[in-house]
Design an enzyme around this catalytic site. Structure first.
Site, PDB file in Angstrom:
ATOM      1  CE  LYS A   1      12.562  30.285  10.560  1.00 34.96           C
ATOM      2  NZ  LYS A   1      13.379  30.543   9.372  1.00 34.96           N
TER       3      LYS A   1
ATOM      4  CE  LYS B   1      11.457  20.084   4.334  1.00 42.17           C
ATOM      5  NZ  LYS B   1      11.486  18.764   3.790  1.00 42.17           N
TER       6      LYS B   1
ATOM      7  CE  LYS C   1       4.921  28.061   8.992  1.00 39.65           C
ATOM      8  NZ  LYS C   1       5.775  29.168   8.668  1.00 39.65           N
TER       9      LYS C   1
HETATM   10  P1  TYM Z   1      11.199  29.361   3.193  1.00 37.55           P
HETATM   11  O1  TYM Z   1      12.405  28.735   2.592  1.00 37.55           O
HETATM   12  O2  TYM Z   1      10.879  29.023   4.612  1.00 37.55           O
HETATM   13  O3  TYM Z   1       9.929  29.006   2.339  1.00 37.55           O
HETATM   14  C1  TYM Z   1       9.915  29.157   0.929  1.00 37.55           C
HETATM   15  C2  TYM Z   1       8.554  29.640   0.498  1.00 37.55           C
HETATM   16  O4  TYM Z   1       7.540  28.683   0.832  1.00 37.55           O
HETATM   17  C3  TYM Z   1       6.462  29.352   1.452  1.00 37.55           C
HETATM   18  N1  TYM Z   1       5.782  28.409   2.379  1.00 37.55           N
HETATM   19  C4  TYM Z   1       4.469  28.130   2.377  1.00 37.55           C
HETATM   20  N2  TYM Z   1       3.464  28.559   1.599  1.00 37.55           N
HETATM   21  C5  TYM Z   1       2.227  28.068   1.844  1.00 37.55           C
HETATM   22  N3  TYM Z   1       1.956  27.159   2.813  1.00 37.55           N
HETATM   23  C6  TYM Z   1       2.939  26.688   3.617  1.00 37.55           C
HETATM   24  N4  TYM Z   1       2.658  25.780   4.567  1.00 37.55           N
HETATM   25  C7  TYM Z   1       4.267  27.181   3.423  1.00 37.55           C
HETATM   26  N5  TYM Z   1       5.445  26.946   4.016  1.00 37.55           N
HETATM   27  C8  TYM Z   1       6.370  27.697   3.381  1.00 37.55           C
HETATM   28  C9  TYM Z   1       7.088  30.523   2.182  1.00 37.55           C
HETATM   29  O5  TYM Z   1       6.150  31.527   2.467  1.00 37.55           O
HETATM   30  C10 TYM Z   1       8.150  30.958   1.182  1.00 37.55           C
HETATM   31  O6  TYM Z   1       7.599  31.836   0.222  1.00 37.55           O
HETATM   32  N6  TYM Z   1      12.616  34.010   4.401  1.00 37.55           N
HETATM   33  C11 TYM Z   1      12.226  33.145   3.304  1.00 37.55           C
HETATM   34  C12 TYM Z   1      13.261  33.084   2.199  1.00 37.55           C
HETATM   35  C13 TYM Z   1      13.706  34.389   1.614  1.00 37.55           C
HETATM   36  C14 TYM Z   1      12.972  35.241   0.760  1.00 37.55           C
HETATM   37  C15 TYM Z   1      13.849  36.303   0.432  1.00 37.55           C
HETATM   38  C16 TYM Z   1      11.675  35.206   0.231  1.00 37.55           C
HETATM   39  C17 TYM Z   1      14.953  34.944   1.798  1.00 37.55           C
HETATM   40  N7  TYM Z   1      15.027  36.090   1.085  1.00 37.55           N
HETATM   41  C18 TYM Z   1      13.453  37.341  -0.401  1.00 37.55           C
HETATM   42  C19 TYM Z   1      11.280  36.261  -0.600  1.00 37.55           C
HETATM   43  C20 TYM Z   1      12.148  37.310  -0.906  1.00 37.55           C
HETATM   44  C21 TYM Z   1      12.012  31.741   3.818  1.00 37.55           C
HETATM   45  O7  TYM Z   1      12.583  31.366   4.800  1.00 37.55           O
HETATM   46  O8  TYM Z   1      11.256  30.953   3.013  1.00 37.55           O
END
Ligand code: TYM
Length: 332
Positions: free
Chosen positions: A112, A198, A195
Site C-alpha cells: 500500500k 479494489k 487477487k
Molecule cells: P478488507 O476490508 O481489505 O477486506 C475485507 C475482507 O475481505 C477479504 N478479501 C478477500 N478474500 C478472498 N479473496 C479476495 N480477493 C479478497 N479480497 C479481500 C479480506 O481478507 C478481509 O477478510 N485489515 C482488514 C480489516 C480489519 C480486520 C480487523 C479483519 C481491520 N481489523 C480485525 C479482521 C480482524 C482489511 O483491510 O480487510
C-alpha cells in the site's frame, strides 16, 4: 460459545466478490456457532485519504451490505469501530509492544505504501496492522474469519498476544485465523494471477456486488480463461477456469466435481453464460436488500447503537485489565 471477530473496510462503497466469498460469507456462517462481533473499520479507512462525506456514506453502506448479506443483529454484534474508543486505546498499548522492524515486515503495508508513493504514506498506514491487533484482542476472539491476505496480520496478533501474556501475565486469548481454503483468495477475472481487489484490479476484472447486474454478467462472460478447451479445476495450469469454478461452486453449493462432470465436453462459453446467470441471481436481491436498509436510516442507527453498546461492554473490560497489567495508575 467461542468468540469470533472480524472487520471490513468501508472505503470503496460496494463490497467486491472477493470480500464476500472470502470473508463475509464466513461471518454469516459463524453467527450460528460463535459469539460473533463484526465491525466496519472506519479508523482503518482513514489510513489513506478519505473525503469526509464519502466516508460517512460508505460506512452506512457497508453496514447495509453486511445486513443484506445475512448478518442478523439478534445473532451477532454489529458495530462501527470508531463508536468503541477502546480500539484506539488498546491500539496505542500494542504500538508500544511492537518492534519497528516487526511492523516493517508487514507486506500489505509495503504494497500500500508503494502505491501511495513512499513519501505520502502515513504513519497511520504503517501502524494499521497494530490497530487490527487491538481490534481482535479486545474481544478475546478465538477465531478471525478473513481471506488469505490477512494471514500475516493474524500472525502478528498471535505474536503480540503471546508477548503481552508472557510479560504481564495471562490477559489475552491467542486467536486463530479462520480461513476457508477454497475461497481464501478469489482472483481477478481479467488477470487470474492476482487477487481480486479494489486497488489492483481493472474495472473488468473486479466484480462489485452493487454494480448493475447486467454489467456483472458481461464481466463474467468476458473473463480470461486459457487456450485449452477442457473445463477442469487446476489452479496451477488453468487459473482462470478454476477461479470461475470456485465462484460457481460457492454460490450454488454444488461441488467442483459435480460441475466438472456437468460441463464435460462443453465449451467455456457455456460455463460463463451459466455462471453469469448464477451471479445475477445472487446480486439482484443483494442490491435490493442493501437499498432497503439504506432507506431506513433509523433502523440502521438503532442496530449500530445497540451493537456499540454490546461491543463496549466487552472491550472496556479487556482494556481495563490490560491497563492494570502494564501498571497504568487507575483513576479514582
Ligand atoms: P478488507 O476490508 O481489505 O477486506 C475485507 C475482507 O475481505 C477479504 N478479501 C478477500 N478474500 C478472498 N479473496 C479476495 N480477493 C479478497 N479480497 C479481500 C479480506 O481478507 C478481509 O477478510 N485489515 C482488514 C480489516 C480489519 C480486520 C480487523 C479483519 C481491520 N481489523 C480485525 C479482521 C480482524 C482489511 O483491510 O480487510
Amino acid at each position: 460459545r467461542p468468540r469470533a471477530l472480524s472487520g471490513i473496510q468501508p472505503t470503496a462503497g460496494s463490497f467486491h466478490l472477493g470480500n464476500y466469498l472470502g470473508a463475509v460469507r464466513q461471518y454469516v456462517a459463524l453467527q450460528e456457532t460463535h459469539d460473533a462481533f463484526y465491525m466496519v473499520v472506519d479508523l482503518h479507512a482513514i489510513t489513506v485519504p478519505q473525503e469526509p462525506a464519502a466516508l460517512r456514506a460508505n460506512t452506512r453502506l457497508a453496514v447495509a451490505q453486511l445486513l443484506a448479506a445475512g448478518l442478523d443483529p439478534e445473532r451477532c454484534t454489529l458495530f462501527v469501530q470508531s463508536h468503541v474508543p477502546e480500539h484506539a486505546q488498546l491500539g496505542w498499548v500494542m504500538n508500544c509492544l511492537t518492534g519497528f522492524g516487526e511492523a516493517s515486515r508487514m507486506t500489505q503495508f509495503k504494497d500500500k505504501a508503494a502505491k501511495q508513493g513512499a513519501d505520502r504514506a502515513t504513519v497511520g498506514l504503517f501502524t494499521y496492522p497494530i490497530l487490527q491487533v487491538a481490534d481482535i484482542l479486545l474481544y478475546q476472539a478465538d477465531a478471525v474469519p478473513v481471506g488469505e491476505d490477512q494471514r500475516q496480520h493474524i500472525e502478528l496478533t498471535r505474536d503480540l498476544a503471546d508477548r503481552f501474556n508472557t510479560r504481564f501475565g495471562d490477559t489475552f486469548t491467542v486467536p486463530a485465523p479462520h480461513i476457508v481454503k477454497e475461497v481464501a483468495k478469489i482472483y481477478d477475472l481479467q488477470d487470474p494471477a492476482i487477487k481480486m481487489s479494489k486497488s489492483a484490479s481493472t474495472p473488468k476484472g473486479l466484480i462489485n456486488l452493487l454494480d448493475e447486474p447486467k454489467a456483472t454478467a458481461k464481466k463474467v462472460k468476458s473473463a480470461v480463461t486459457d487456450t485449452d478447451t477442457v473445463i477442469r479445476f487446476d489452479p496451477a495450469e488453468k487459473p482462470g477456469v478454476s477461479n470461475l469454478l470456485t465462484i460457481y461452486s460457492t454460490l450454488t453449493g454444488r461441488t467442483i466435481a459435480e460441475l466438472e462432470k456437468e460441463y464435460e465436453g462443453r465449451m467455456y462459453g457455456a460455463l460463463k453464460t451459466d455462471l453469469a446467470e448464477v451471479m445475477v441471481e445472487f446480486v439482484t436481491p443483494f442490491r435490493a436488500r442493501t437499498q432497503e436498509y439504506l432507506d431506513d436510516p433509523d433502523t440502521l442507527d438503532v442496530i449500530l447503537a445497540r451493537g456499540a453498546e454490546k461491543a463496549r461492554a466487552v472491550a472496556a473490560g479487556t482494556l481495563a485489565a490490560a491497563y492494570d497489567r502494564i501498571g497504568l495508575l487507575p483513576p479514582r
